[in-house]
Design an enzyme around this catalytic site. Structure first.
Site, PDB file in Angstrom:
ATOM      1  CG  ASN A 108      -1.824   1.424   1.295  1.00 20.91           C
ATOM      2  OD1 ASN A 108      -2.315   1.566   0.348  1.00 20.91           O
ATOM      3  ND2 ASN A 108      -1.663   2.066   2.370  1.00 20.91           N
ATOM      4  CG  HIS A 110      -0.240   6.014   4.711  1.00 28.02           C
ATOM      5  ND1 HIS A 110      -1.601   6.327   5.020  1.00 28.02           N
ATOM      6  CD2 HIS A 110       0.148   6.884   5.748  1.00 28.02           C
ATOM      7  CE1 HIS A 110      -2.077   6.900   5.982  1.00 28.02           C
ATOM      8  NE2 HIS A 110      -1.005   7.482   6.338  1.00 28.02           N
ATOM      9  CB  SER A 137       5.231   5.347   3.861  1.00 28.67           C
ATOM     10  OG  SER A 137       5.728   6.635   4.697  1.00 28.67           O
ATOM     11  CG  ASP A 146      -2.543   3.545   7.120  1.00 30.16           C
ATOM     12  OD1 ASP A 146      -3.240   4.482   7.384  1.00 30.16           O
ATOM     13  OD2 ASP A 146      -2.585   2.689   5.873  1.00 30.16           O
TER      14      ASP A 146
HETATM   15  C1  GRF Z   1      -3.232   9.341  -2.678  1.00 26.32           C
HETATM   16  O1  GRF Z   1      -2.716  10.465  -1.750  1.00 26.32           O
HETATM   17  C2  GRF Z   1      -2.515   8.023  -2.128  1.00 26.32           C
HETATM   18  O2  GRF Z   1      -1.510   8.161  -1.311  1.00 26.32           O
HETATM   19  C3  GRF Z   1      -3.814   7.517  -1.034  1.00 26.32           C
HETATM   20  O3  GRF Z   1      -5.079   8.043  -2.263  1.00 26.32           O
HETATM   21  C4  GRF Z   1      -4.573   9.124  -2.786  1.00 26.32           C
HETATM   22  C5  GRF Z   1      -5.121   9.149  -4.123  1.00 26.32           C
HETATM   23  O4  GRF Z   1      -4.389   8.212  -4.841  1.00 26.32           O
HETATM   24  N1  GRF Z   1      -3.640   6.321  -0.806  1.00 26.32           N
HETATM   25  P1  GRF Z   1      -4.693   8.061  -6.362  1.00 26.32           P
HETATM   26  O5  GRF Z   1      -4.473   9.224  -7.256  1.00 26.32           O
HETATM   27  O6  GRF Z   1      -6.103   7.618  -6.607  1.00 26.32           O
HETATM   28  O7  GRF Z   1      -3.687   7.016  -6.739  1.00 26.32           O
END
Ligand code: GRF
Length: 197
Positions: A108, A110, A137, A146
């Site tokens: 994942n 984060h 991360s 997380d």
């Molecule tokens: C990002 O900030 C990611 O870190 C979190 O979800 C947000 C959107 O990600 N997990 P994405 O543009 O859908 O990949």
């Protein structure tokens, strides 16, 4: 034989796009399927435009029955013979049973420097705390939200006048660099953290 990767999304899928685009040439993995828990996720069309099979496992019909949702999710993963899962903007909390079934094979990303700011609203919390830097991360997913071992991090400066939006945009740019680098390292069989700047 390259490893088959499933990318789980709920929204725009910008990290998914970065991951899919990175899996080319001598990369040891390929995107096998992009799965969303929301039918309207914009990432589904972006995945299709990149030629990646997509699937929707809508969580809403299952209500609070997370196990029933995950049974269908697992069937979809098995159908695509998935070896590794990357969650990327996936907004469902996975049960301990599901995670233990995939432990060691699910990553994942984060948007914080874990273990700081687990959970939601990470940028607002970093701003509220007056931090001078934040970041993102990539970690192995374990039953603790997380909380799994970190496989890579990137620091991002917090600048005067930053808002949650400006900070999120700056961190997201680094997410798109970090996640592909960690996935390549992990797909090669390394479980040690990468040094990444
Ligand atoms: C990002 O900030 C990611 O870190 C979190 O979800 C947000 C959107 O990600 N997990 P994405 O543009 O859908 O990949």
């Amino acid at each position: 034989m390259s490893k088959k990767v499933a990318i789980l999304i709920s929204g725009g899928g910008s990290n998914m796009v970065a991951l899919v685009k990175s899996m080319t040439g001598d990369h040891p993995a390929r995107a096998a399927v992009v799965i969303s828990n929301t039918p309207q996720a914009a990432g589904l069309q972006r995945a299709a435009d990149l030629g990646v099979p997509t699937a929707v496992v809508d969580h809403r019909p299952f209500g609070n029955d997370r196990a029933a949702f995950e049974t269908v999710l697992n069937k979809t993963l098995e159908m695509h013979q998935v070896d590794l899962i990357c969650t990327a903007g996936f907004m469902r909390i996975l049960t301990e049973e599901f995670v233990l079934g995939w432990q060691g094979r699910i990553l994942n990303i984060h948007p914080s420097l874990l273990p700081k700011y687990k959970g939601l609203n990470t940028h607002a919390r970093a701003l509220e705390a007056g931090d001078r830097e934040t970041g993102c991360s990539v970690h192995l997913v374990t039953p603790e939200l997380d909380g799994g071992p970190v496989l890579g991090q990137v620091k991002v400066p917090i600048e005067t006048g930053d808002t949650g939006h400006t900070l999120a945009a700056r961190v997201l740019q680094q997410e798109h660099r970090l996640y592909p680098a960690v996935l390549r390292h992990f797909a090669q069989g390394y479980t040690t953290p990468i040094n990444f700047h």
